[in-house]
Design an enzyme around this catalytic site. Structure first.
Site, mmCIF file in Angstrom:
data_model
loop_
_atom_site.group_PDB
_atom_site.id
_atom_site.type_symbol
_atom_site.label_atom_id
_atom_site.label_comp_id
_atom_site.label_asym_id
_atom_site.label_seq_id
_atom_site.Cartn_x
_atom_site.Cartn_y
_atom_site.Cartn_z
ATOM 1 N N THR A 318 0.845 -1.191 0.000
ATOM 2 C CA THR A 318 0.000 0.000 0.000
ATOM 3 C C THR A 318 0.881 1.241 0.000
ATOM 4 O OG1 THR A 318 -1.755 1.206 1.184
ATOM 5 C CG2 THR A 318 -0.176 -0.012 2.530
ATOM 6 N N HIS A 370 2.558 -11.718 14.202
ATOM 7 C CA HIS A 370 3.636 -12.324 14.991
ATOM 8 C C HIS A 370 3.364 -13.801 15.307
ATOM 9 C CE1 HIS A 370 7.290 -12.278 17.052
ATOM 10 N NE2 HIS A 370 7.111 -11.304 17.927
#
Length: 399
Positions: A318, A370
């Site tokens: 993006t 994560h």
């Protein structure tokens, strides 16, 4: 003869759409294949066309949620437009007058047992009671003569709050299906992933030098401009080969590693953010990537992206820099596990070879899940992207 126009199937997972707008009015004559309405799903906008020529008879209103196969309108062949009935005038609302407030007079003293003469005097004065000085607190004639009505307490006028100068109007607008879906998905990502963001900065001078030197020849040969997105896409694809977890996703209790790179490119469209996909971007040249980006961006601006063009990406890029963003933490595009954020290019003093020089620098951000990507992999991936961008020859030589 009249035919019904129904909501067509628009995708396997889509069971309903919203009628976002009518392009023709009730009673209008429409030609065959002429666009008569726009339908909006939670993923894209679609055009509804007339299957025959004739007079349009609308049966669904703008904003209605319609199931696939539901009737939207009908078309009468060979008919003439019906005259629109004049809207009835609204009946005038009768004005209501509030009754006048009545003044109540009260005595100034406590009540007592009045004598007949006192009772008559009090009645003439419009009083009910007063205090008595007679035996046992009896109200005498003299007490009644001395009694005076108490003035009604003055009611303070309400204090008007200060009104700020200027317009203070409000406008309410129903959220589109696309906007509602984007909102739900973004909240879900924040709640369901262990999202972290790592940052780095890139010296854009080498890429800017290449663009300045070859942009004219590149456009002449390939018909598209040489932008930054192709370099970033190419660098990302190379880095994904070295850090496959960044190109993976979680499904249940399994990690799914993709052996290809379908790169999603975030594009601002008239009705919101859409994320079309460049398939097999790891096999494309810079020119092919630029052509794919241009085609998808045009389709997005014209609301012509198909469902399959916006699903199935493995990694997202993006570019908030086109709007002036210096730094941000992009949100993961689920079910993907990572997203790279580009930002604006700003000339800043940096130390190179022991000397302070002015260079065009860009901050880049990698948000990642994560649960599947460790800190070593996220930082290593972003550093590898930085190395490839600052030395573009590495991408061509694959070193």
């Amino acid at each position: 003869m009249s035919i019904e126009i129904k909501v067509p199937p628009v995708g396997e997972s889509i069971t309903e759409v919203v009628l976002s707008s009518w392009k023709k009015a009730d009673g209008d004559y429409v030609e065959m294949d002429e666009i008569i309405a726009e339908l909006e799903s939670d993923k894209a906008t679609f055009e509804l066309t007339a299957e025959k020529a004739g007079i349009l008879k609308i049966s669904a209103k703008e904003g209605d949620t319609l199931e696939i196969g539901a009737t939207v309108c009908s078309i009468e062949e060979g008919a003439t437009p019906a005259a629109k009935a004049a809207a009835p005038e609204a009946a005038p609302v009768a004005e209501k007058t509030s009754p006048a407030a009545t003044e109540v007079k009260t005595a100034t003293y406590a009540s007592g047992a009045p004598s007949p003469a006192a009772t008559k005097i009090l009645a003439e004065k419009g009083l009910d009671t007063t205090s008595g000085t007679g035996v046992g607190g009896r109200i005498t004639k003299e007490d009644a003569l001395k009694a005076q009505p108490t003035a009604a307490p003055k009611v303070a006028a309400p204090v008007k709050a200060a009104v700020p100068a200027g317009s203070r109007g409000e406008r309410r607008e129903k959220m589109s299906s696309l906007r509602k879906t984007v909102a739900k998905r973004l909240v879900a990502v924040k709640n369901e992933t262990a999202m972290l963001t790592t940052f780095n900065e890139v010296d854009m001078q080498p890429i800017m030098d290449i663009r300045a030197k070859y942009k004219d020849k590149f456009k002449e040969k390939h018909g598209v401009g040489l932008g930054f997105m192709s370099f970033f896409t190419k660098a990302v694809c190379e880095a994904l080969k070295e850090f496959p977890a960044v190109n993976a996703r979680i499904e249940g209790e399994e990690m799914v590693f993709n052996e290809f790179a379908d790169i999603s490119i975030a594009v601002s469209a008239p009705k919101g953010l859409v994320v079309p996909v460049i398939r097999n971007a790891d096999t494309l040249s810079l020119a092919q990537i630029e052509q794919a980006v241009m085609e998808l961006a045009i389709k997005a601006r014209e609301n012509k992206l198909a469902i399959d063009e916006m699903t199935g990406g493995t990694f997202t890029i993006t570019n908030g820099g086109v709007f002036g963003s210096m730094m941000s933490t992009p949100i993961i595009n689920a079910p993907q596990s990572a997203i790279l954020g580009m930002h604006n290019i700003v000339e800043r003093p940096v130390a190179i070879g022991g000397q302070v020089v002015i260079r065009p620098m860009m901050y880049v951000a990698l948000s990642y899940d994560h649960r599947i990507i460790d800190g070593r992999e996220s930082v290593g991936f972003l550093v590898r992207v930085k190395q490839l961008l600052e030395d573009p020859a590495r991408m061509l030589l694959e070193i």
